[in-house]
Every structure is written in structure tokens, then in C-alpha cells.
Design a protein around this motif. Sequence first.
Motif, PDB file in Angstrom:
ATOM      1  N   TYR A 139      13.408  11.128   1.752  1.00 43.15           N
ATOM      2  CA  TYR A 139      12.656  10.093   1.040  1.00 43.15           C
ATOM      3  C   TYR A 139      12.797   8.726   1.715  1.00 43.15           C
ATOM      4  CZ  TYR A 139      12.608   6.597  -2.846  1.00 43.15           C
ATOM      5  OH  TYR A 139      12.459   5.484  -3.624  1.00 43.15           O
ATOM      6  N   GLN A 177       3.574   7.253  -5.281  1.00 42.94           N
ATOM      7  CA  GLN A 177       4.941   7.473  -5.771  1.00 42.94           C
ATOM      8  C   GLN A 177       4.941   8.248  -7.085  1.00 42.94           C
ATOM      9  OE1 GLN A 177       7.903   4.155  -5.507  1.00 42.94           O
ATOM     10  NE2 GLN A 177       6.135   3.008  -4.783  1.00 42.94           N
ATOM     11  N   ALA A 179       9.506  14.414  -1.844  1.00 43.56           N
ATOM     12  CA  ALA A 179      10.224  13.321  -1.185  1.00 43.56           C
ATOM     13  C   ALA A 179       9.339  12.608  -0.172  1.00 43.56           C
ATOM     14  CB  ALA A 179      11.481  13.864  -0.505  1.00 43.56           C
ATOM     15  N   MET A 233       6.930  10.408  -2.161  1.00 42.99           N
ATOM     16  CA  MET A 233       7.629   9.219  -2.651  1.00 42.99           C
ATOM     17  C   MET A 233       7.874   8.229  -1.517  1.00 42.99           C
ATOM     18  SD  MET A 233      10.440  10.477  -5.448  1.00 42.99           S
ATOM     19  CE  MET A 233      11.009   8.787  -5.651  1.00 42.99           C
ATOM     20  N   GLY A 234       8.298   8.748  -0.357  1.00 45.73           N
ATOM     21  CA  GLY A 234       8.547   7.873   0.775  1.00 45.73           C
ATOM     22  C   GLY A 234       7.291   7.192   1.270  1.00 45.73           C
TER      23      GLY A 234
END
Length: 415
Positions: free
Chosen positions: A277, A308, A328, A331-332
Amino acid sequence: MSATTPIRWGLRANLPQFLLLVAVNALVGAMVGQERTVVPLLAEQVFAVGAFTASLTFIVVFGFTKAFTNLAAGSLSDRYGRKPVLIAGWLIGLPVPLLLIWAPSWGWVIAANVLLGVNQGLTWSTTIVMKIDLAGPARRGLAMGFNEAAGYLAVATMGWATGALAAAHGLRPAPFLLGVAVAALGLGLSTALVRETHQHARHEAAHHVSRAGGHGHGLTNREIFTLTSFRERALSAASQAGMVNNLNDGLAWGLYPILFATSGLGLTRVGVLIALYPAVWGLGQMITGALSDRWGRKWLITAGMFTQAIGIALVAAGTGFTVWAVAAVLMGAGTALVYPTLLAVVGDVAHPAWRARAVGVYRLWRDSGYAVGALVAGITADLLGLRAAVWVVAVITAGSGVVVAVRMYETRHPE
């Protein structure tokens, strides 16, 4: 820099000092990264902290301490200069890994995170302000992209490295010995090689033309706080988005390692997920910061908050390493769209004479998100379970994206 040396803006004109500050901020990020994988597991496996809310107290303390230190850092750097504040932050951070190594009780971990919060508030805030000073108006997004990329790539690398060391040698002391080296190197570079940049901000202030309806240089600290928090549309929208963004990170820091480990993943794979992430977040910012200089700020931030939210929802709904790895990455990527762009918004709107203080107020709200996220996630997890806590944060994140879309205006300065 001597009084006769001409002050020049721009990354190319200040490249050696800019790259040094990028390296220093990587070390700042590594100080947080040493905790990402190991400390939540220390709470559960070493100190037997049972309730989720109690186990996340270290993030609550870190978040609030860092938030209020950010506020102080802006005023201190305007009063005393950027470099003394940076050095003070590293001196305060030196004991952190030693306290984590020697901690006989959970209270020592809490104390270490008070010091870590002060360290992060002083050092990270100051490197941001120094890069904005050097970059000038045209390349703030690019400068913030490099700054935040360095910091969060270091968070990711340190999270992976400490997870690997913990798997091979135990939770203590091996993972935190890296932190000792990082703190010593950060202090040495900041003391010996970093140069003061406050004169760049003064020079810009002398030649600054405020945007229509803008606010000049003669503002009190209270007026700056009110503008950045509530009254100014772009600044207030950025402040709430930053808070929610770090609310997400508080969730990922405090509960993801426990969720993944209790779902049957080994410590090495947990470390990979925890590192993935911030790694995508860090790498992406080298692209998204520059894109915001070309395309504008508002819609990158809006898209980032929704991305996100999708990634967080996938953590809640899915199971297994592959699904969580995709989550992940999402989100990153979403955080990469948001993080440097929000800082660029503050740099766009705030007058150079009070920009450091505005950055401090923004980061007060942003980093209080760590504490708010830990409290929201911990209480919800205790009452309804881990996955319910993740779902709640996904909904909050989507709502924040709506606020940005409705309230923020485009702040990018034309070329």
C-alpha cells in the motif's frame, strides 16, 4: 547562502539541496515504517493488549501528538528558520527505537509514540515547507510528489524490512535496530548539509500577487487557522480530505496486520501486504504531483478519495492474499492521487508570508486523522468486528470525495 547570493526558485536551480531534502524525508518516513508491521503484533503477542481500542492507543497518541506538533512547526519555522526546527525533530526522534527495543510494558510503547509524533511533526512538516520554498509557484505539485514519494516509499521499505527481520529473528530487537541507524543518519545530514530556505519564502512574499479575493500577509495565527480549517473553500476542503486520508492510513496501520494475520497469512506475507500500500502510494506520487501541475488539483483529489474507498471496501468484502493485494494497490493509487495534490493546494492558496503556518494547520487536521481513524476503527471493531470497522471507513472516505467535488475550486496557477 550569503546575503549577496541571488535567490532563485525552481527545482533545477536548487537541485542539490532539493535532492538532499528528498533523502532526508525518506529517512523521516523510515522512522514511521519501523512500526508499521511490528508494533500492532507486539500489542497482541508480547503485551497481550486485548481490546482493539486499547491496542490502537499508540496510533491515537501518535496522531494527536503529530497533529499539534505540525501546527507548532509552521510557526516555529517562520520565527526561527526551517533548519533549527528540522534538527530539533531529529534530536527528539533519537530515543524512539531504543524505547521500542527496551519497552517492558505497553506504556513505554505509548511514550515512544509521543516522541515519534513530535519527531514526525517537526521533520516532515519542515521538509515540506523547505521544498515549497525552493520550488516556486510553477512546480509545487512536482516538488510535493517527490517529497511524499520519498517518505512513503521509505515507509513501505521499512515495513517490509522489519517484517522480514521479525520473521527471521523475532519481534525485538532486530527490526528496531534499523531505526537507530536511520535516526542517527537523519540528524547528521540535517545538521551538516541542509541549508536554510526561509529567505526564499521572504523573497517570494515580496513579489507575491494575491489571487482575486485572496488574503494578504498581515494575518494572525487565529485568522490563518480559521481560514485553513473552515472559511476558505479550497483550504477547508483540503483539510477535511487530508484528515480522512490519514484516517484510512490509521486503519491500515492498526488493524490490517491483525486482520491479515488472524485470517491465516504468515508474517512474511503480512509484511508484503503492509508494504504494498505505501509502496504504490509512494511511487505514484512521482507521477501524480506533476500531473496536478498540468491538469489541476480538484479532480485528481476527488478521484483519489473514491479510489481509496473502493480499495478499502475490497479489503472488507474480500479474503486471501491476492484480493487484498489488489485492494492495497487501489488504496495506494488513490492516496497517490490525493497526498501531494492536497499540499499543492495549500501552497497555491496561502500567501508566502503565512504559508508555513497554513501547512501546519492543514497537517494538524490531516494527521489528527490517524487518531480519529484508530478510535473509529477500534471502537467499531470491538463492537461489531474487524470487517465492519473497515466498511465504516470506506463509507467515510467516499463521503469525503463528495465534499471535495462540491466545495473545492481549482487552485492551480496557470503557467
